[in-house]
Design a protein around this motif. Structure first.
Motif, PDB file in Angstrom:
ATOM      1  N   LEU A  44      39.520  48.340  36.681  1.00  0.00           N
ATOM      2  CA  LEU A  44      40.542  47.551  36.003  1.00  0.00           C
ATOM      3  C   LEU A  44      40.358  47.573  34.485  1.00  0.00           C
ATOM      4  CD1 LEU A  44      40.590  44.471  38.403  1.00  0.00           C
ATOM      5  CD2 LEU A  44      42.476  46.078  38.055  1.00  0.00           C
ATOM      6  N   LEU A  80      48.171  48.123  40.024  1.00  0.00           N
ATOM      7  CA  LEU A  80      47.512  46.816  40.075  1.00  0.00           C
ATOM      8  C   LEU A  80      47.810  46.098  41.387  1.00  0.00           C
ATOM      9  CD1 LEU A  80      47.961  45.385  36.469  1.00  0.00           C
ATOM     10  CD2 LEU A  80      45.838  46.060  37.579  1.00  0.00           C
ATOM     11  N   ALA A  84      45.013  44.919  44.079  1.00  0.00           N
ATOM     12  CA  ALA A  84      44.860  43.512  44.464  1.00  0.00           C
ATOM     13  C   ALA A  84      44.733  43.346  45.975  1.00  0.00           C
ATOM     14  CB  ALA A  84      46.051  42.710  43.938  1.00  0.00           C
ATOM     15  N   ALA A  89      38.732  43.305  46.802  1.00  0.00           N
ATOM     16  CA  ALA A  89      39.405  42.157  46.196  1.00  0.00           C
ATOM     17  C   ALA A  89      39.547  41.033  47.204  1.00  0.00           C
ATOM     18  CB  ALA A  89      40.771  42.585  45.666  1.00  0.00           C
ATOM     19  N   ARG A 116      47.736  39.962  33.756  1.00  0.00           N
ATOM     20  CA  ARG A 116      47.604  40.352  35.161  1.00  0.00           C
ATOM     21  C   ARG A 116      46.228  40.955  35.422  1.00  0.00           C
ATOM     22  NH1 ARG A 116      50.823  42.447  39.410  1.00  0.00           N
ATOM     23  NH2 ARG A 116      49.424  42.412  41.219  1.00  0.00           N
ATOM     24  N   SER A 119      43.673  38.261  35.511  1.00  0.00           N
ATOM     25  CA  SER A 119      43.745  37.510  36.765  1.00  0.00           C
ATOM     26  C   SER A 119      42.962  38.205  37.867  1.00  0.00           C
ATOM     27  CB  SER A 119      45.215  37.341  37.187  1.00  0.00           C
ATOM     28  OG  SER A 119      45.917  36.538  36.272  1.00  0.00           O
ATOM     29  N   GLU A 120      43.122  39.520  37.970  1.00  0.00           N
ATOM     30  CA  GLU A 120      42.420  40.253  39.023  1.00  0.00           C
ATOM     31  C   GLU A 120      40.915  40.257  38.782  1.00  0.00           C
ATOM     32  OE1 GLU A 120      43.973  40.913  41.654  1.00  0.00           O
ATOM     33  OE2 GLU A 120      45.900  40.398  40.764  1.00  0.00           O
ATOM     34  N   ARG A 123      39.563  36.868  39.790  1.00  0.00           N
ATOM     35  CA  ARG A 123      39.496  36.739  41.252  1.00  0.00           C
ATOM     36  C   ARG A 123      38.223  37.415  41.778  1.00  0.00           C
ATOM     37  NH1 ARG A 123      45.446  37.689  41.155  1.00  0.00           N
ATOM     38  NH2 ARG A 123      46.414  35.683  41.650  1.00  0.00           N
TER      39      ARG A 123
END
Length: 364
Positions: A44, A80, A84, A89, A116, A119-120, A123
């Motif tokens: 990422l 993405l 996810a 993930a 975005r 965010s990943e 997580r």
């Protein structure tokens, strides 16, 4: 092969697929990288994020079209989405929770990719993430914070003209007792505007943001703070008066350009529209620079614009007539006048030849 070499090789594969619009090849490349022991977080941050940054640079340099830029961005968004749903993930999402965070773009900010990606990454680090996407209206963001009691909110913005809106959002979030981390190019190369606007933390990129959150909770904001207290220079009302008159300023500058440059009478509607858009951007960035009281914000925008125009065969000095006319309209505003002088100096430094070519002239 070093990590740097591996990252570079995967970037080239993803770039080639993205710019050609082949979302299947792009997704296959990303999943293949994971199969070859590249971690999802590294994929990422070291592959997808740099490829998306390259999309912007290539457009700025006129090496790809607007259509290709949009296509590549859409492909990266699909990548993405696929990542996810990857088992790694999902495994992270089922583990212990580090806390709950809302991640959103400032209202008016449509560049959602950095938020975005963050965010990943969060997580993967064990956070429960409420990803609220692009252009999040502040009242709805505040309602979300009241409803969910998030531990922290992360706000992203790439466009400095959204800084006044960002300031209001930061203050409103803090009024709920929620600390605010900000990131993105809008907040300056060193986060100077994050500090100026009272954010509780700033991060230059996704890994730094995740690391800061992992280091411990952000300090709780003061119980009561008014946004206007952060920026005493706004007492001179220049920002308010210029921002309220932005549309009329654009019309006046356009009229001045038409009177000064007879060739504009032969402009096509498209050329006239581009010229008006350029003038509007100049006024918007001038207004933002007034808000934070920083001539470098205005200068960086004009230097960037000069580069974009030059890449398209339009001399950078084509910006000067608009700046001169705007300066004449704002000669009674000391701070605005100083900003325009700084802007003219920046443009002249970028292109020292003298010209009277209009903004975004007939070569567009």
């Amino acid at each position: 092969m070093t990590d740097a070499d591996r990252f570079s090789a995967w970037r080239e594969k993803l770039w080639s697929a993205a710019v050609s619009g082949d979302e299947h090849a792009a997704t296959d490349a990303a999943l293949a990288a994971l199969d070859q022991d590249l971690s999802l977080e590294s994929l990422l941050l070291e592959v997808v994020a740099p490829v998306q940054a390259r999309v912007g640079r290539e457009w700025e340099s006129n090496r790809i079209t607007v259509a290709q830029e949009h296509t590549a961005t859409a492909v990266n968004e699909r990548v993405l989405a696929a990542l996810a749903r990857h088992p790694s993930a999902r495994a992270a999402a089922s583990g212990p929770t580090a806390g709950r965070i809302a991640v959103a773009c400032i209202d008016g900010e449509w560049h959602a990719m950095p938020a975005r990606i963050l965010s990943e990454v969060l997580r993967l680090r064990g956070w429960r993430v409420d990803y609220l996407g692009a252009q999040m209206p502040t009242p709805q963001l505040i309602s979300h914070l009241h409803r969910t009691a998030c531990d922290v909110v992360a706000l992203s913005s790439s466009i400095p003209t959204r800084l006044p809106t960002a300031h209001a959002a930061i203050t409103a979030c803090q009024a709920t007792g929620t600390p605010v981390m900000v990131g993105g190019a809008a907040f300056g190369p060193d986060g100077r505007y994050a500090r100026l606007l009272g954010a509780d933390a700033w991060a230059p990129h996704g890994r730094a943001a995740a690391d800061r959150l992992a280091a411990g909770p952000l300090p709780r904001p003061p119980a009561a703070r008014l946004a206007v207290d952060d920026l005493p220079h706004l007492e001179d009302q220049e920002y308010t008066l210029v921002s309220r008159s932005a549309r009329s300023l654009v019309r006046e500058v356009m009229a001045g350009l038409e009177a000064r440059i007879p060739a504009m009478a032969d402009y096509t509607p498209r050329q006239r529209r581009h010229t008006a858009e350029d003038v509007a951007h100049i006024v918007d960035f001038l207004t933002a620079a007034l808000y934070v009281n920083d001539p470098e914000l205005f200068g960086r925008f004009l230097a960037w614009t000069a580069g974009v125009l030059s890449a398209r065969g339009v001399p950078a000095v084509s910006l000067l007539p608009a700046l001169e006319i705007l300066g004449g309209r704002l000669e009674d505003f000391p701070r605005a006048s100083a900003l325009i002088v700084h802007g003219r100096d920046t443009v002249r430094a970028a292109s020292p030849e003298i010209s009277t070519v209009p903004v975004r002239g007939k070569s567009t």
